[in-house]
Scaffold this motif. Structure first.
Motif, short mmCIF file in Angstrom:
data_model
loop_
_atom_site.label_atom_id
_atom_site.label_comp_id
_atom_site.label_asym_id
_atom_site.label_seq_id
_atom_site.Cartn_x
_atom_site.Cartn_y
_atom_site.Cartn_z
N MET A 38 0.83 -1.20 0.00
CA MET A 38 0.00 0.00 0.00
C MET A 38 0.87 1.25 0.00
N GLU A 39 1.92 1.27 0.81
CA GLU A 39 2.79 2.44 0.88
C GLU A 39 3.45 2.73 -0.46
N LEU A 40 3.90 1.68 -1.15
CA LEU A 40 4.52 1.85 -2.45
C LEU A 40 3.53 2.44 -3.44
N PHE A 41 2.28 1.96 -3.45
CA PHE A 41 1.28 2.48 -4.36
C PHE A 41 1.03 3.95 -4.10
N CYS A 42 0.91 4.33 -2.84
CA CYS A 42 0.68 5.74 -2.49
C CYS A 42 1.84 6.61 -2.95
N SER A 43 3.04 6.11 -2.77
CA SER A 43 4.23 6.85 -3.17
C SER A 43 4.25 7.06 -4.68
N LEU A 44 3.99 6.00 -5.43
CA LEU A 44 4.01 6.11 -6.89
C LEU A 44 2.85 6.96 -7.40
N ASN A 45 1.70 6.83 -6.79
CA ASN A 45 0.54 7.62 -7.20
C ASN A 45 0.81 9.10 -6.99
N PHE A 46 1.41 9.46 -5.87
CA PHE A 46 1.78 10.85 -5.59
C PHE A 46 2.69 11.39 -6.69
N PHE A 47 3.62 10.56 -7.11
CA PHE A 47 4.61 11.00 -8.08
C PHE A 47 4.05 11.10 -9.48
N LEU A 48 3.24 10.16 -9.88
CA LEU A 48 2.80 10.09 -11.27
C LEU A 48 1.48 10.77 -11.57
N LYS A 49 0.66 11.01 -10.58
CA LYS A 49 -0.67 11.56 -10.80
C LYS A 49 -1.41 10.73 -11.84
N GLU A 50 -2.13 9.77 -11.41
CA GLU A 50 -2.84 8.85 -12.30
C GLU A 50 -3.84 9.62 -13.15
N ALA A 86 20.22 13.99 -10.08
CA ALA A 86 21.00 12.81 -10.47
C ALA A 86 22.04 12.47 -9.42
N GLU A 87 22.73 13.47 -8.91
CA GLU A 87 23.76 13.23 -7.90
C GLU A 87 23.17 12.66 -6.61
N CYS A 88 22.04 13.21 -6.18
CA CYS A 88 21.40 12.74 -4.95
C CYS A 88 20.95 11.28 -5.05
N LEU A 89 20.55 10.87 -6.25
CA LEU A 89 20.01 9.52 -6.43
C LEU A 89 21.01 8.55 -7.05
N ASN A 90 22.22 9.04 -7.30
CA ASN A 90 23.25 8.23 -7.94
C ASN A 90 22.82 7.75 -9.33
N PHE A 91 22.14 8.66 -10.07
CA PHE A 91 21.76 8.44 -11.46
C PHE A 91 22.71 9.29 -12.30
N SER A 92 22.71 9.07 -13.59
CA SER A 92 23.44 9.98 -14.47
C SER A 92 22.54 11.18 -14.80
N PRO A 126 11.98 4.99 -16.73
CA PRO A 126 12.73 4.40 -15.61
C PRO A 126 12.20 3.01 -15.29
N GLY A 127 13.07 2.17 -14.79
CA GLY A 127 12.64 0.87 -14.29
C GLY A 127 11.92 1.06 -12.96
N ILE A 128 11.34 0.01 -12.44
CA ILE A 128 10.58 0.12 -11.20
C ILE A 128 11.46 0.56 -10.04
N GLU A 129 12.71 0.10 -9.99
CA GLU A 129 13.60 0.50 -8.89
C GLU A 129 13.89 2.00 -8.95
N GLU A 130 14.16 2.51 -10.16
CA GLU A 130 14.42 3.94 -10.31
C GLU A 130 13.16 4.76 -10.01
N LEU A 131 12.02 4.23 -10.43
CA LEU A 131 10.76 4.92 -10.18
C LEU A 131 10.49 5.04 -8.69
N VAL A 132 10.75 3.99 -7.95
CA VAL A 132 10.55 4.02 -6.49
C VAL A 132 11.52 5.02 -5.85
#
Length: 75
Positions: free
Chosen positions: A1-13, A42-48, A62-68
């Motif tokens: 449930m927490e993951l869904f709420c987090s992703l929903n906040f980010f993506l705005k369904e 990018a630096e904060c998340l260790n992404f390029s 992004p993959g699911i791990e990056e999305l989270v």
């Protein structure tokens, strides 16, 4: 449930569908809201920097791990 709420906040369904165009817009919107550059996020998340740019332009998904990580970062 927490993951869904987090992703929903980010993506705005939208009508039950998650659209990459909306994801790209939302990512840029959140980054600018927090006053950050693509390089800083990018630096904060260790992404390029290129990955963040590609996500915002809708050229790459992004993959699911990056999305989270992104969702947790901006929540």
């Amino acid at each position: 449930m927490e993951l869904f709420c987090s992703l929903n906040f980010f993506l705005k369904e939208s009508d039950g569908e998650l659209e990459m165009k909306k994801f790209a817009q939302r990512l840029k919107e959140l980054r600018e809201y927090y006053g950050m550059t693509q390089a800083e996020v990018a630096e904060c998340l260790n992404f390029s920097s290129a990955a963040i740019s590609n996500y915002e332009c809708g050229e790459r998904e992004p993959g699911i791990e990056e999305l989270v990580l992104l969702a947790d970062f901006f929540q």
